[in-house]
Motif scaffolding. Structure first.
Motif, PDB file in Angstrom:
ATOM      1  N   MET A   1      26.250  42.499  42.032  1.00 43.33           N
ATOM      2  CA  MET A   1      27.318  43.247  41.341  1.00 43.33           C
ATOM      3  C   MET A   1      26.677  44.217  40.351  1.00 43.33           C
ATOM      4  O   MET A   1      25.928  43.814  39.462  1.00 43.33           O
ATOM      5  CB  MET A   1      28.242  42.274  40.603  1.00 43.33           C
ATOM      6  CG  MET A   1      29.525  42.889  40.115  1.00 43.33           C
ATOM      7  SD  MET A   1      30.696  41.653  39.515  1.00 43.33           S
ATOM      8  CE  MET A   1      32.145  42.668  39.312  1.00 43.33           C
ATOM      9  N   ARG A   2      26.969  45.486  40.493  1.00 42.00           N
ATOM     10  CA  ARG A   2      26.262  46.505  39.723  1.00 42.00           C
ATOM     11  C   ARG A   2      26.639  46.529  38.254  1.00 42.00           C
ATOM     12  O   ARG A   2      25.853  46.959  37.410  1.00 42.00           O
ATOM     13  CB  ARG A   2      26.518  47.885  40.333  1.00 42.00           C
ATOM     14  CG  ARG A   2      25.918  48.060  41.731  1.00 42.00           C
ATOM     15  CD  ARG A   2      26.158  49.459  42.245  1.00 42.00           C
ATOM     16  NE  ARG A   2      25.553  49.652  43.553  1.00 42.00           N
ATOM     17  CZ  ARG A   2      25.614  50.784  44.237  1.00 42.00           C
ATOM     18  NH1 ARG A   2      26.264  51.825  43.726  1.00 42.00           N
ATOM     19  NH2 ARG A   2      25.053  50.889  45.417  1.00 42.00           N
ATOM     20  N   ASN A   3      27.872  46.109  37.939  1.00 42.68           N
ATOM     21  CA  ASN A   3      28.334  46.238  36.554  1.00 42.68           C
ATOM     22  C   ASN A   3      28.318  44.909  35.814  1.00 42.68           C
ATOM     23  O   ASN A   3      29.162  44.657  34.957  1.00 42.68           O
ATOM     24  CB  ASN A   3      29.729  46.875  36.510  1.00 42.68           C
ATOM     25  CG  ASN A   3      30.722  46.171  37.433  1.00 42.68           C
ATOM     26  OD1 ASN A   3      30.352  45.313  38.210  1.00 42.68           O
ATOM     27  ND2 ASN A   3      31.976  46.554  37.330  1.00 42.68           N
ATOM     28  N   THR A   4      27.361  44.053  36.108  1.00 35.02           N
ATOM     29  CA  THR A   4      27.204  42.806  35.372  1.00 35.02           C
ATOM     30  C   THR A   4      26.812  43.099  33.927  1.00 35.02           C
ATOM     31  O   THR A   4      25.810  43.776  33.672  1.00 35.02           O
ATOM     32  CB  THR A   4      26.135  41.914  36.022  1.00 35.02           C
ATOM     33  OG1 THR A   4      26.557  41.553  37.343  1.00 35.02           O
ATOM     34  CG2 THR A   4      25.906  40.642  35.210  1.00 35.02           C
ATOM     35  N   ALA A   5      27.586  42.595  32.991  1.00 34.60           N
ATOM     36  CA  ALA A   5      27.249  42.735  31.574  1.00 34.60           C
ATOM     37  C   ALA A   5      26.198  41.687  31.216  1.00 34.60           C
ATOM     38  O   ALA A   5      26.207  40.573  31.753  1.00 34.60           O
ATOM     39  CB  ALA A   5      28.493  42.546  30.717  1.00 34.60           C
ATOM     40  N   ASP A  46      26.990  37.869  31.706  1.00 30.08           N
ATOM     41  CA  ASP A  46      28.351  37.424  31.947  1.00 30.08           C
ATOM     42  C   ASP A  46      28.550  37.391  33.460  1.00 30.08           C
ATOM     43  O   ASP A  46      28.415  38.426  34.135  1.00 30.08           O
ATOM     44  CB  ASP A  46      29.378  38.394  31.344  1.00 30.08           C
ATOM     45  CG  ASP A  46      29.541  38.237  29.839  1.00 30.08           C
ATOM     46  OD1 ASP A  46      29.290  37.138  29.319  1.00 30.08           O
ATOM     47  OD2 ASP A  46      29.931  39.232  29.189  1.00 30.08           O
ATOM     48  N   LEU A  47      28.868  36.226  34.007  1.00 36.01           N
ATOM     49  CA  LEU A  47      29.144  36.134  35.434  1.00 36.01           C
ATOM     50  C   LEU A  47      30.373  36.967  35.791  1.00 36.01           C
ATOM     51  O   LEU A  47      31.225  37.249  34.938  1.00 36.01           O
ATOM     52  CB  LEU A  47      29.391  34.682  35.814  1.00 36.01           C
ATOM     53  CG  LEU A  47      28.206  33.723  35.625  1.00 36.01           C
ATOM     54  CD1 LEU A  47      28.659  32.283  35.775  1.00 36.01           C
ATOM     55  CD2 LEU A  47      27.079  34.046  36.602  1.00 36.01           C
ATOM     56  N   ARG A  48      30.491  37.336  37.061  1.00 33.73           N
ATOM     57  CA  ARG A  48      31.650  38.135  37.458  1.00 33.73           C
ATOM     58  C   ARG A  48      32.945  37.376  37.171  1.00 33.73           C
ATOM     59  O   ARG A  48      33.093  36.190  37.470  1.00 33.73           O
ATOM     60  CB  ARG A  48      31.583  38.550  38.924  1.00 33.73           C
ATOM     61  CG  ARG A  48      31.718  37.447  39.936  1.00 33.73           C
ATOM     62  CD  ARG A  48      31.998  38.023  41.321  1.00 33.73           C
ATOM     63  NE  ARG A  48      30.875  38.789  41.840  1.00 33.73           N
ATOM     64  CZ  ARG A  48      30.952  39.588  42.917  1.00 33.73           C
ATOM     65  NH1 ARG A  48      32.103  39.706  43.568  1.00 33.73           N
ATOM     66  NH2 ARG A  48      29.892  40.237  43.353  1.00 33.73           N
ATOM     67  N   ALA A  56      36.064  40.246  40.776  1.00 36.84           N
ATOM     68  CA  ALA A  56      36.042  40.985  42.041  1.00 36.84           C
ATOM     69  C   ALA A  56      36.476  40.023  43.138  1.00 36.84           C
ATOM     70  O   ALA A  56      35.708  39.149  43.540  1.00 36.84           O
ATOM     71  CB  ALA A  56      34.649  41.545  42.322  1.00 36.84           C
ATOM     72  N   GLY A  57      37.700  40.136  43.573  1.00 34.05           N
ATOM     73  CA  GLY A  57      38.221  39.244  44.592  1.00 34.05           C
ATOM     74  C   GLY A  57      38.838  37.995  43.989  1.00 34.05           C
ATOM     75  O   GLY A  57      38.787  37.762  42.780  1.00 34.05           O
ATOM     76  N   ASP A  58      39.456  37.183  44.843  1.00 31.25           N
ATOM     77  CA  ASP A  58      40.164  35.997  44.375  1.00 31.25           C
ATOM     78  C   ASP A  58      39.450  34.703  44.735  1.00 31.25           C
ATOM     79  O   ASP A  58      40.018  33.615  44.617  1.00 31.25           O
ATOM     80  CB  ASP A  58      41.593  35.973  44.925  1.00 31.25           C
ATOM     81  CG  ASP A  58      41.633  35.957  46.457  1.00 31.25           C
ATOM     82  OD1 ASP A  58      40.559  35.899  47.095  1.00 31.25           O
ATOM     83  OD2 ASP A  58      42.746  36.019  47.013  1.00 31.25           O
ATOM     84  N   HIS A  59      38.176  34.820  45.137  1.00 30.98           N
ATOM     85  CA  HIS A  59      37.450  33.654  45.636  1.00 30.98           C
ATOM     86  C   HIS A  59      35.954  33.915  45.436  1.00 30.98           C
ATOM     87  O   HIS A  59      35.375  34.725  46.150  1.00 30.98           O
ATOM     88  CB  HIS A  59      37.766  33.495  47.133  1.00 30.98           C
ATOM     89  CG  HIS A  59      37.303  32.220  47.724  1.00 30.98           C
ATOM     90  ND1 HIS A  59      38.164  31.180  48.006  1.00 30.98           N
ATOM     91  CD2 HIS A  59      36.087  31.796  48.095  1.00 30.98           C
ATOM     92  CE1 HIS A  59      37.490  30.180  48.537  1.00 30.98           C
ATOM     93  NE2 HIS A  59      36.220  30.540  48.591  1.00 30.98           N
ATOM     94  N   THR A  60      35.336  33.264  44.448  1.00 30.37           N
ATOM     95  CA  THR A  60      33.922  33.530  44.147  1.00 30.37           C
ATOM     96  C   THR A  60      33.121  32.255  44.348  1.00 30.37           C
ATOM     97  O   THR A  60      33.218  31.315  43.550  1.00 30.37           O
ATOM     98  CB  THR A  60      33.736  34.035  42.707  1.00 30.37           C
ATOM     99  OG1 THR A  60      34.632  35.114  42.454  1.00 30.37           O
ATOM    100  CG2 THR A  60      32.305  34.512  42.502  1.00 30.37           C
ATOM    101  N   PRO A 173      42.002  35.204  33.471  1.00 27.16           N
ATOM    102  CA  PRO A 173      42.485  34.155  34.379  1.00 27.16           C
ATOM    103  C   PRO A 173      42.116  34.411  35.843  1.00 27.16           C
ATOM    104  O   PRO A 173      41.857  33.461  36.593  1.00 27.16           O
ATOM    105  CB  PRO A 173      44.008  34.174  34.176  1.00 27.16           C
ATOM    106  CG  PRO A 173      44.201  34.741  32.812  1.00 27.16           C
ATOM    107  CD  PRO A 173      43.099  35.746  32.643  1.00 27.16           C
ATOM    108  N   ALA A 174      42.073  35.671  36.246  1.00 26.24           N
ATOM    109  CA  ALA A 174      41.730  35.982  37.634  1.00 26.24           C
ATOM    110  C   ALA A 174      40.287  35.590  37.942  1.00 26.24           C
ATOM    111  O   ALA A 174      39.989  35.062  39.025  1.00 26.24           O
ATOM    112  CB  ALA A 174      41.943  37.462  37.907  1.00 26.24           C
ATOM    113  N   GLY A 175      39.380  35.846  37.007  1.00 26.66           N
ATOM    114  CA  GLY A 175      37.990  35.462  37.210  1.00 26.66           C
ATOM    115  C   GLY A 175      37.809  33.956  37.231  1.00 26.66           C
ATOM    116  O   GLY A 175      37.085  33.409  38.071  1.00 26.66           O
TER     117      GLY A 175
END
Length: 268
Positions: A1-5, A46-48, A56-60, A173-175
């Motif tokens: 993931m390119r935008n990982t903080a 910070d993890l996605r 990013a998506g609903d299933h990590t 909550p989505a993450g």
């Protein structure tokens, strides 16, 4: 993931620290400060779906997190490093080792379990994911705090309680839901443990309700040459509840197993 903080502090042999659920990189603030001052380079992402990294998506799944971390290390020019994690972060550290063993110089597994979820546990994770999307994080955070930290912490460390609640309450909550669904499908790492060949530190709080001491002892028995540290007066977050004891155990382990120490060299 390119935008990982992330935060990248200090110099020396690098250490990647992976936070747990539902937290963010500030979970490692006591370790980042202590280890950077002691001559270590500490990388805390910070993890996605957590902190400042968007979902990013609903299933990590754990392998997705591990590939994100590998991509971050590539961006930073880090070929090999020590990898540590707490709770979900410890499981991600194991997955990172499974996928990229050549990139790991040492492992730190804190408050972790190597087991796959049982069928009932998988149902609870999925139900909780649905609840977080429906209700948000606040009620979940309030209910979970007394299980995250031990009774002594609840009674005597308002600073820690506020920090833990703030991390949970501000998580997207989505993450969090995506990670819960992914963790429900994680593999069993018991067969991986005997194949771990790097120095490994296992840390657990004496009063951890989520991953009891027995889980740490199980990993200790199966990982050759591993070291077990039990932190007294701590629950599931020993790095925050007893930061001095945790820092001492971690710093001592890293110093003993740094590339310089293993080579028998001395500073130039």
């Amino acid at each position: 993931m390119r935008n990982t903080a992330y935060e990248d502090r200090g110099t020396g042999a690098p250490l990647l620290l992976v936070h747990g659920h539902p937290f963010n990189r500030t979970m490692w603030h006591p370790q980042t400060e202590h280890l950077a001052a002691a001559g270590h380079r500490v990388i805390v992402p910070d993890l996605r779906g957590y902190g400042d990294t968007p979902p990013a998506g609903d299933h990590t799944t754990l392998d997705v997190f591990a590939h994100d971390l590998a991509a971050l290390l590539d961006r930073l020019g880090v070929a090999r490093c020590a990898v540590g994690g707490l709770s979900m972060g410890a499981q991600i550290a194991l997955e990172f080792y499974r996928l990229f063993p050549e990139r790991v110089t040492a492992l730190v597994l804190a408050a972790g379990s190597p087991r796959a979820d049982s069928a009932p546990a998988r149902r609870v994770r999925r139900t909780t994911a649905d609840r977080l999307l429906r209700e948000g994080m606040t009620a979940y955070a309030d209910e979970t705090l007394p299980k995250m930290v031990c009774r002594d912490t609840l009674q005597t460390r308002p600073d820690v309680n506020r920090h833990v609640l703030a991390m949970m309450d501000t998580t997207d909550p989505a993450g969090a839901a995506a990670a819960l669904r992914g963790r429900a499908e994680r593999p069993d790492y018991l067969t991986l443990l005997p194949r771990i060949t790097v120095p490994t530190l296992i840390v657990v709080g004496r009063h951890d309700e989520f991953t009891p001491v027995a889980e740490a002892e199980l990993m200790h028995r199966h990982i050759p040459g591993s070291r077990l540290e039990i932190i007294e007066s701590a629950g599931h977050l020993p790095n925050l509840e007893q930061e001095s004891a945790f820092n001492a155990a971690l710093a001592g382990f890293l110093t003993e197993h740094s590339p310089l120490a293993r080579s028998g060299g001395s500073p130039g």
